[in-house]
Design an enzyme around this catalytic site. Structure first.
Site, PDB file in Angstrom:
ATOM      1  N   LYS A 264       0.823  -1.217   0.000  1.00 18.07           N
ATOM      2  CA  LYS A 264       0.000   0.000   0.000  1.00 18.07           C
ATOM      3  C   LYS A 264       0.852   1.260   0.000  1.00 18.07           C
ATOM      4  CE  LYS A 264      -4.482  -1.507   1.682  1.00 18.07           C
ATOM      5  NZ  LYS A 264      -5.597  -1.221   2.611  1.00 18.07           N
TER       6      LYS A 264
ATOM      7  N   LYS B 269      -4.894 -12.561  -8.995  1.00 22.12           N
ATOM      8  CA  LYS B 269      -6.197 -12.737  -8.353  1.00 22.12           C
ATOM      9  C   LYS B 269      -7.190 -11.668  -8.782  1.00 22.12           C
ATOM     10  CE  LYS B 269      -6.689 -13.645  -4.014  1.00 22.12           C
ATOM     11  NZ  LYS B 269      -6.566 -13.592  -2.539  1.00 22.12           N
TER      12      LYS B 269
ATOM     13  N   LYS C 119     -11.152  -6.370  -6.130  1.00 19.93           N
ATOM     14  CA  LYS C 119     -12.202  -5.349  -6.130  1.00 19.93           C
ATOM     15  C   LYS C 119     -11.648  -3.979  -6.477  1.00 19.93           C
ATOM     16  CE  LYS C 119     -11.970  -4.733  -1.080  1.00 19.93           C
ATOM     17  NZ  LYS C 119     -12.745  -4.794   0.169  1.00 19.93           N
TER      18      LYS C 119
END
Length: 342
Positions: free
Chosen positions: A125, A207, A210
């Site tokens: 992040k 993967k 979202k």
């Protein structure tokens, strides 16, 4: 890895406790559904289950306030729409239970700088949000440990890539227990023995996410039937025409996995069903069974979201149940470390 199916073996009079949390940031995907939400209902009869909408965690990245509120309601409603009965499980919003923030700060003081600096999510992040590398982003594992330890959770269902979070919670619990007397249950990660890993429809080597900026890459639980079918029609495959599992066939392997999850059929059965049929027909079939699978969830979700007052009442009730359990743990912690209570 713990076999959660044996979690209450030998002690039927006292159920083990499970804690899981989902951040209300972005729309939940088909991967979230098959990886966690659709499985949670299995735990209800065997365990005391606590399910949290982790809104405190979500603000380590800047959120649009109106969207955060909407997503919080949506995740809470999705818990119920996916089969969790709020009368048999404790469903709550993290910020509604103040004990999370209180214990989070206390555990900050029992968490080492070196431990936090090694956390994969902090590194990821920080790279993605270089203009907002805040203290909360660095210390979030202590808050996550508080989420788990407040309820004396025995098990935390996580994916393999999230096991690090449970490991640091174990380390923090063990450190605190050693400094004082045993206070926290040392939790264990529960990683399903058989769990489908749903990949991106556009980049099937990573993967489904979202937060993917490509709207065609992810199937969202709340997508319309037309959108679901359209996205599957555009799914990346390969130059072969045979529907079979194989090396270098990541796109088709992913579609076979999704079809298997939706229908309960094995990969071998899927291969037999589509033997001699082309990719176009297969992608359409995957889209249709996926839309059929998610349709009841979306219908229930729409029903819940149409009555925000009732949903808010359920949130309040869930928070009260969660706070009762959490406050007992926090009170014990305060006494152990020497705080004066009035």
């Amino acid at each position: 890895m713990t076999d959660i199916q044996n979690g209450n073996a030998g002690a039927p009079e006292k159920k083990k406790t499970v804690l899981s949390a989902v951040q209300p940031s972005g729309n939940l995907t088909l991967g979230n559904y098959f990886g966690s939400l659709s499985r949670f209902g299995e735990f209800t009869e065997m365990f005391d289950c606590y399910y949290c909408v982790a809104d405190l965690h979500s603000i380590t990245v800047r959120q649009v306030p109106a969207e955060l509120r909407r997503h919080t309601y949506e995740v809470y409603a999705l818990y119920i729409a996916c089969g969790l009965d709020p009368k048999e499980n404790v469903l709550f919003v993290q910020s509604h239970v103040h004990e999370h923030a209180e214990l989070g700060w206390i555990l900050d003081c029992y968490t080492m700088f070196g431990e936090l600096s090694r956390m994969t999510q902090f590194k990821d992040k920080s790279a993605k949000h270089a203009d907002n590398v805040n203290a909360g982003l660095f210390t979030y594992p202590a808050l996550m440990a508080a989420d788990i330890l407040l309820y004396q959770a025995d098990y935390v269902p996580v994916g393999a890539d999230q096991k690090q979070h449970v490991e640091i919670a174990r380390d923090i619990a063990t450190r605190f227990n050693g400094a004082y007397t045993p206070t926290f249950t040392v939790p264990e990660a529960y990683i399903p023995k058989e769990g489908a890993k749903i990949m991106s429809l556009q980049e099937p080597t990573k993967k489904m996410s979202k937060s993917d900026k490509n709207e065609n890459a992810s199937i969202y639980i709340l997508d319309s039937r037309d959108d679901i079918i359209r996205k599957f029609k555009r799914a990346v495959t390969d130059s072969d025409t045979c529907v079979r599992v194989g090396e270098g066939k990541d796109g088709i392997n992913n579609l076979i996995t999704i079809y298997s999850c939706c229908t309960g059929k094995s990969a071998e059965e899927v291969e037999c069903e589509f033997d001699g049929r082309g990719y176009g027909e297969f992608k359409l079939a995957v889209g249709e069974v996926c839309a059929d699978k998610l349709s009841p969830v979306k219908d229930k979700f729409d029903e819940l979201m149409a009555d925000k007052a009732s949903l808010g009442a359920l949130m309040k009730e869930g928070a009260e149940h969660a706070s009762y359990r959490a406050s007992r743990t926090l009170s014990k912690v305060k006494r152990k470390i020497g705080f004066v209570e009035i």
